[in-house]
Design a protein around this motif. Structure first.
Motif, PDB file in Angstrom:
ATOM      1  N   UNK A  36      -0.041   6.680 -14.153  1.00 37.66           N
ATOM      2  CA  UNK A  36       0.357   6.470 -12.685  1.00 37.66           C
ATOM      3  C   UNK A  36      -0.994   6.442 -11.907  1.00 37.66           C
ATOM      4  N   UNK A  37      -0.867   6.989 -10.384  1.00 36.23           N
ATOM      5  CA  UNK A  37      -1.674   7.293  -9.515  1.00 36.23           C
ATOM      6  C   UNK A  37      -2.087   8.790  -9.458  1.00 36.23           C
ATOM      7  N   UNK A  38      -3.466   9.118  -9.678  1.00 37.67           N
ATOM      8  CA  UNK A  38      -3.590  10.405  -9.678  1.00 37.67           C
ATOM      9  C   UNK A  38      -4.743  10.716  -8.689  1.00 37.67           C
ATOM     10  N   UNK A  39      -5.187  11.948  -8.249  1.00 34.64           N
ATOM     11  CA  UNK A  39      -6.224  12.331  -7.190  1.00 34.64           C
ATOM     12  C   UNK A  39      -7.698  11.543  -7.632  1.00 34.64           C
ATOM     13  N   UNK A  40      -8.100  11.604  -8.732  1.00 35.15           N
ATOM     14  CA  UNK A  40      -9.417  11.126  -9.267  1.00 35.15           C
ATOM     15  C   UNK A  40      -9.361   9.517  -8.888  1.00 35.15           C
ATOM     16  N   UNK A  41      -8.228   8.864  -9.444  1.00 38.01           N
ATOM     17  CA  UNK A  41      -8.345   7.277  -9.291  1.00 38.01           C
ATOM     18  C   UNK A  41      -8.441   7.128  -7.505  1.00 38.01           C
ATOM     19  N   UNK A  42      -7.491   7.937  -6.820  1.00 37.12           N
ATOM     20  CA  UNK A  42      -7.516   7.751  -5.461  1.00 37.12           C
ATOM     21  C   UNK A  42      -8.932   7.808  -4.781  1.00 37.12           C
ATOM     22  N   UNK A  43      -9.775   8.935  -5.330  1.00 35.20           N
ATOM     23  CA  UNK A  43     -11.017   9.147  -4.706  1.00 35.20           C
ATOM     24  C   UNK A  43     -11.941   7.934  -5.045  1.00 35.20           C
ATOM     25  N   UNK A  44     -11.951   7.554  -6.539  1.00 34.53           N
ATOM     26  CA  UNK A  44     -12.693   6.282  -6.868  1.00 34.53           C
ATOM     27  C   UNK A  44     -12.371   4.913  -6.188  1.00 34.53           C
ATOM     28  N   UNK A  45     -10.940   4.918  -5.628  1.00 34.17           N
ATOM     29  CA  UNK A  45     -10.611   3.650  -4.957  1.00 34.17           C
ATOM     30  C   UNK A  45     -11.248   3.523  -3.565  1.00 34.17           C
ATOM     31  N   UNK A  46     -11.100   4.950  -2.990  1.00 31.81           N
ATOM     32  CA  UNK A  46     -11.860   5.091  -1.622  1.00 31.81           C
ATOM     33  C   UNK A  46     -13.146   4.569  -1.803  1.00 31.81           C
ATOM     34  N   UNK A  47     -13.786   5.207  -2.756  1.00 34.73           N
ATOM     35  CA  UNK A  47     -15.266   4.859  -2.727  1.00 34.73           C
ATOM     36  C   UNK A  47     -15.773   3.465  -3.070  1.00 34.73           C
ATOM     37  N   UNK A  48     -14.805   2.673  -3.795  1.00 37.64           N
ATOM     38  CA  UNK A  48     -15.006   1.356  -3.940  1.00 37.64           C
ATOM     39  C   UNK A  48     -14.584   0.571  -2.708  1.00 37.64           C
ATOM     40  N   UNK A  49     -13.619   0.973  -2.057  1.00 38.72           N
ATOM     41  CA  UNK A  49     -13.401   0.306  -0.910  1.00 38.72           C
ATOM     42  C   UNK A  49     -14.496   0.313   0.224  1.00 38.72           C
ATOM     43  N   UNK A  50     -15.359   1.513   0.267  1.00 39.10           N
ATOM     44  CA  UNK A  50     -16.068   1.644   1.104  1.00 39.10           C
ATOM     45  C   UNK A  50     -17.367   0.656   0.775  1.00 39.10           C
ATOM     46  N   UNK A  51     -17.598   0.418  -0.430  1.00 34.97           N
ATOM     47  CA  UNK A  51     -18.596  -0.395  -0.782  1.00 34.97           C
ATOM     48  C   UNK A  51     -18.153  -1.849  -0.748  1.00 34.97           C
ATOM     49  N   UNK A  52     -17.139  -2.141  -1.349  1.00 34.75           N
ATOM     50  CA  UNK A  52     -16.840  -3.765  -1.553  1.00 34.75           C
ATOM     51  C   UNK A  52     -16.021  -4.087  -0.282  1.00 34.75           C
ATOM     52  N   UNK A  53     -15.125  -3.194   0.194  1.00 34.20           N
ATOM     53  CA  UNK A  53     -13.981  -3.658   1.434  1.00 34.20           C
ATOM     54  C   UNK A  53     -12.946  -4.152   0.869  1.00 34.20           C
ATOM     55  N   UNK A  54     -12.993  -4.953  -0.219  1.00 32.98           N
ATOM     56  CA  UNK A  54     -11.896  -5.904  -0.684  1.00 32.98           C
ATOM     57  C   UNK A  54     -11.810  -5.761  -2.017  1.00 32.98           C
TER      58      UNK A  54
END
Length: 97
Positions: free
Chosen positions: A27-45
């Motif tokens: 499922x969704x864990x805190x590490x994955x959430x952090x990585x998704x935040x970083x990816x959104x900052x770089x890629x936006x979509x």
């Protein structure tokens, strides 16, 4: 909140993208959430796929991720989730008004 026109634009932009995150049995864990935040900052979509072996419901995962990453849900289609968040440092995608 995205308008219908903006969602259509973002869906067309995301069409050629491949999912960069996969949600499995864990499922969704805190590490994955952090990585998704970083990816959104770089890629936006970004696209995220929910694997077949996952017990998670894609619509529920999408709601959790949008809340935890402060992003906007573009679409959930099948087991694929598309998220958008404007970059704070270097915005690349110009949304139609």
């Amino acid at each position: 909140m995205l308008t219908g026109k903006q969602k259509r634009f973002l869906r067309s932009e995301a069409h050629h993208l491949t999912p960069i995150f996969q949600i499995g049995k864990g499922g969704v864990n805190s590490n994955m959430t952090r990585q998704i935040k970083e990816a959104l900052e770089v890629r936006e979509l970004i696209k995220i796929s929910v694997l077949q072996n996952s017990d998670e419901v894609p619509a529920e995962v999408a709601q959790i991720l949008t809340r935890k990453t402060k992003s906007l849900l573009v679409q959930v289609i099948g087991k694929t989730i598309i998220l958008y968040r404007t970059s704070k440092t270097d915005p690349k995608i110009k949304l139609p008004s």
